[in-house]
Design a protein around this motif. Structure first.
Motif, PDB file in Angstrom:
ATOM      1  N   ARG A   1       0.854  -1.179   0.000  1.00 16.38           N
ATOM      2  CA  ARG A   1       0.000   0.000   0.000  1.00 16.38           C
ATOM      3  C   ARG A   1       0.895   1.237   0.000  1.00 16.38           C
ATOM      4  N   VAL A   2       0.603   2.147  -0.900  1.00 18.60           N
ATOM      5  CA  VAL A   2       1.455   3.324  -1.096  1.00 18.60           C
ATOM      6  C   VAL A   2       1.052   4.424  -0.122  1.00 18.60           C
ATOM      7  N   GLY A   3       1.991   4.851   0.715  1.00 14.13           N
ATOM      8  CA  GLY A   3       1.730   5.914   1.664  1.00 14.13           C
ATOM      9  C   GLY A   3       1.922   7.291   1.046  1.00 14.13           C
ATOM     10  N   LEU A   4       0.926   8.141   1.192  1.00 16.60           N
ATOM     11  CA  LEU A   4       1.039   9.519   0.735  1.00 16.60           C
ATOM     12  C   LEU A   4       0.196  10.417   1.636  1.00 16.60           C
ATOM     13  N   PRO A   5       0.555  11.693   1.744  1.00 17.43           N
ATOM     14  CA  PRO A   5      -0.221  12.569   2.627  1.00 17.43           C
ATOM     15  C   PRO A   5      -1.633  12.760   2.096  1.00 17.43           C
ATOM     16  N   GLY A   6      -2.576  12.928   3.014  1.00 15.93           N
ATOM     17  CA  GLY A   6      -3.928  13.265   2.616  1.00 15.93           C
ATOM     18  C   GLY A   6      -4.034  14.749   2.321  1.00 15.93           C
ATOM     19  N   ALA A   7      -5.243  15.269   2.435  1.00 19.73           N
ATOM     20  CA  ALA A   7      -5.473  16.697   2.193  1.00 19.73           C
ATOM     21  C   ALA A   7      -5.081  17.465   3.452  1.00 19.73           C
ATOM     22  N   VAL A   8      -3.793  17.636   3.627  1.00 21.78           N
ATOM     23  CA  VAL A   8      -3.248  18.236   4.847  1.00 21.78           C
ATOM     24  C   VAL A   8      -2.972  19.716   4.604  1.00 21.78           C
ATOM     25  N   SER A   9      -3.461  20.550   5.479  1.00 22.33           N
ATOM     26  CA  SER A   9      -3.274  21.987   5.314  1.00 22.33           C
ATOM     27  C   SER A   9      -1.862  22.410   5.702  1.00 22.33           C
ATOM     28  N   ARG A  10      -1.425  23.518   5.142  1.00 23.73           N
ATOM     29  CA  ARG A  10      -0.133  24.063   5.525  1.00 23.73           C
ATOM     30  C   ARG A  10      -0.118  24.446   7.001  1.00 23.73           C
ATOM     31  N   GLN A  11      -1.265  24.932   7.500  1.00 22.57           N
ATOM     32  CA  GLN A  11      -1.335  25.307   8.907  1.00 22.57           C
ATOM     33  C   GLN A  11      -1.081  24.099   9.809  1.00 22.57           C
TER      34      GLN A  11
ATOM     35  N   PHE B   1      -3.385   6.815   3.194  1.00 20.60           N
ATOM     36  CA  PHE B   1      -3.228   8.252   3.385  1.00 20.60           C
ATOM     37  C   PHE B   1      -2.849   8.572   4.821  1.00 20.60           C
ATOM     38  N   PHE B   2      -1.719   9.261   4.974  1.00 25.76           N
ATOM     39  CA  PHE B   2      -1.316   9.804   6.260  1.00 25.76           C
ATOM     40  C   PHE B   2      -2.098  11.102   6.445  1.00 25.76           C
ATOM     41  N   THR B   3      -3.102  11.078   7.300  1.00 21.38           N
ATOM     42  CA  THR B   3      -4.000  12.228   7.409  1.00 21.38           C
ATOM     43  C   THR B   3      -3.498  13.297   8.360  1.00 21.38           C
ATOM     44  N   PHE B   4      -2.559  12.966   9.262  1.00 24.18           N
ATOM     45  CA  PHE B   4      -2.143  13.891  10.310  1.00 24.18           C
ATOM     46  C   PHE B   4      -3.372  14.457  11.022  1.00 24.18           C
ATOM     47  N   ASN B   5      -4.392  13.600  11.108  1.00 23.71           N
ATOM     48  CA  ASN B   5      -5.673  13.877  11.769  1.00 23.71           C
ATOM     49  C   ASN B   5      -6.571  14.853  11.018  1.00 23.71           C
ATOM     50  N   GLU B   6      -6.220  15.200   9.800  1.00 26.55           N
ATOM     51  CA  GLU B   6      -7.128  15.988   8.972  1.00 26.55           C
ATOM     52  C   GLU B   6      -8.036  15.023   8.209  1.00 26.55           C
ATOM     53  N   VAL B   7      -8.773  14.224   8.960  1.00 24.41           N
ATOM     54  CA  VAL B   7      -9.606  13.194   8.335  1.00 24.41           C
ATOM     55  C   VAL B   7     -10.800  13.804   7.624  1.00 24.41           C
ATOM     56  N   ALA B   8     -11.356  14.890   8.141  1.00 25.49           N
ATOM     57  CA  ALA B   8     -12.514  15.508   7.496  1.00 25.49           C
ATOM     58  C   ALA B   8     -12.138  16.014   6.107  1.00 25.49           C
ATOM     59  N   ALA B   9     -11.015  16.733   6.018  1.00 25.73           N
ATOM     60  CA  ALA B   9     -10.595  17.280   4.725  1.00 25.73           C
ATOM     61  C   ALA B   9     -10.204  16.178   3.757  1.00 25.73           C
ATOM     62  N   THR B  10      -9.506  15.169   4.254  1.00 22.94           N
ATOM     63  CA  THR B  10      -9.071  14.085   3.374  1.00 22.94           C
ATOM     64  C   THR B  10     -10.257  13.290   2.851  1.00 22.94           C
ATOM     65  N   GLU B  11     -11.206  12.991   3.720  1.00 20.12           N
ATOM     66  CA  GLU B  11     -12.372  12.231   3.277  1.00 20.12           C
ATOM     67  C   GLU B  11     -13.257  13.061   2.352  1.00 20.12           C
ATOM     68  N   ALA B  12     -13.377  14.353   2.606  1.00 19.65           N
ATOM     69  CA  ALA B  12     -14.157  15.216   1.714  1.00 19.65           C
ATOM     70  C   ALA B  12     -13.526  15.258   0.328  1.00 19.65           C
ATOM     71  N   TRP B  13     -12.183  15.370   0.287  1.00 19.98           N
ATOM     72  CA  TRP B  13     -11.486  15.349  -1.004  1.00 19.98           C
ATOM     73  C   TRP B  13     -11.739  14.031  -1.734  1.00 19.98           C
ATOM     74  N   ARG B  14     -11.647  12.915  -1.018  1.00 23.29           N
ATOM     75  CA  ARG B  14     -11.869  11.609  -1.640  1.00 23.29           C
ATOM     76  C   ARG B  14     -13.289  11.503  -2.188  1.00 23.29           C
ATOM     77  N   ARG B  15     -14.273  11.907  -1.404  1.00 23.15           N
ATOM     78  CA  ARG B  15     -15.667  11.792  -1.838  1.00 23.15           C
ATOM     79  C   ARG B  15     -15.949  12.680  -3.050  1.00 23.15           C
ATOM     80  N   THR B  16     -15.307  13.839  -3.097  1.00 22.87           N
ATOM     81  CA  THR B  16     -15.494  14.726  -4.259  1.00 22.87           C
ATOM     82  C   THR B  16     -15.030  14.050  -5.529  1.00 22.87           C
ATOM     83  N   LEU B  17     -13.876  13.414  -5.481  1.00 20.83           N
ATOM     84  CA  LEU B  17     -13.369  12.742  -6.684  1.00 20.83           C
ATOM     85  C   LEU B  17     -14.212  11.509  -7.031  1.00 20.83           C
ATOM     86  N   LEU B  18     -14.658  10.794  -6.014  1.00 16.58           N
ATOM     87  CA  LEU B  18     -15.521   9.646  -6.288  1.00 16.58           C
ATOM     88  C   LEU B  18     -16.825  10.088  -6.959  1.00 16.58           C
TER      89      LEU B  18
END
Length: 274
Positions: free
Chosen positions: A185-195, A254-271
């Motif tokens: 499984r390929v690890g990559l950052p999720g939709a993680v904000s700069r903040q 996806f390494f979410t760094f606990n930004e699960v809401a943003a990462t899941e929203a991004w995933r659902r948008t593409l789906l």
């Protein structure tokens, strides 16, 4: 786009065991998305184990990081395994950990994997780490040898973050050529904000994956280049190579760094677009 949409139907997420993590997962992540839970030598393994049990009771497939250098003794390991099994947890991700000194007899992931075997193979699935671009403190040859030896004890590999799709694919092919057939499984950052990354850089909520990212300065600063980081760009380059027999790349983690809401929203948008 079709390759990417299909890949995003079957992802896994990693979270840090911090205050609010459980509620964030329950609020935003479907129960069919597997979750791995990071750990740190500062907080120890207890928060990781506790969260794994709680998420499992909520119906998730929750996989705790078991860091060899955080385990104090065989009795400690047996207790942790017993708590996880009693809580219905049947999967784990075994790492060496980054504590400066081992807390007990297990200095690396291979030693801990052997100890788990001696306890009767308590987990149905065991993941191990892969390093497509190497490790800042470990020679590449030693990493390869360790992966070869650990593979016999594991069911899958999750890679650390690599922003170079070609490097990931090339590494996976080399792994396959060495006779390792575990799905990767390929690890990559999720939709993680700069903040969020600034907060991580300041030392808040550091976990195994965050520390690895910060230790690889060429990776960390990718987030601050013009245009920043977008998970879709890297995922699109990787998606056509998933399920190739020559690579055994099996999906995205996806390494979410606990930004699960943003990462899941991004995933659902593409789906939804697919």
């Amino acid at each position: 786009m079709a390759d990417l949409v299909e890949a995003l139907r079957h992802v896994s997420y990693e979270v840090l065991p911090l205050k609010g993590t459980e509620q964030a997962v329950l609020a935003h992540v479907p129960a069919d998305v597997p979750i791995t839970i990071s750990t740190s030598h500062v907080k120890g393994v207890e928060p990781t184990v506790d969260l794994a049990v709680r998420l499992t009771r909520h119906g998730y497939c929750a996989s705790p990081h078991l860091a060899a250098r955080q385990i104090h003794s065989r009795a400690h390991l047996s207790d942790l395994v017993g708590r996880l099994r009693d809580g219905g947890v049947d999967t784990a991700f075994v790492i060496g950990g980054d504590a400066p000194r081992p807390a007990g007899p297990y200095c690396d992931a291979l030693a801990l994997l052997g100890a788990l075997d001696a306890l009767g193979h308590p987990f149905r699935r065991i993941g191990i780490a892969g390093y497509p671009e190497g490790h800042a403190r470990i020679d590449t040859r030693l990493l390869d040898e360790a992966l070869d030896r650990k593979a016999a004890h594991a069911t899958h590999v999750i890679t650390q973050i690599c922003f170079d799709a070609a490097a990931t694919v090339g590494w996976a092919r080399q792994v396959r050529e060495r006779g390792i057939t575990l799905p990767i499984r390929v690890g990559l950052p999720g939709a993680v904000s700069r903040q969020k990354l600034v907060r991580i850089a300041a030392g808040l909520g550091l976990g195994q994956s965050a520390r690895f990212l910060l230790g690889q300065q060429n990776l960390f600063w990718r987030f601050f280049l013009p245009g920043g980081y977008r998970p879709g760009r890297l995922a699109r380059r990787l998606a056509p190579h998933l399920q190739e027999p020559a690579t055994h790349l099996a999906g995205f983690h996806f390494f979410t760094f606990n930004e699960v809401a943003a990462t899941e929203a991004w995933r659902r948008t593409l789906l939804a677009r697919g």
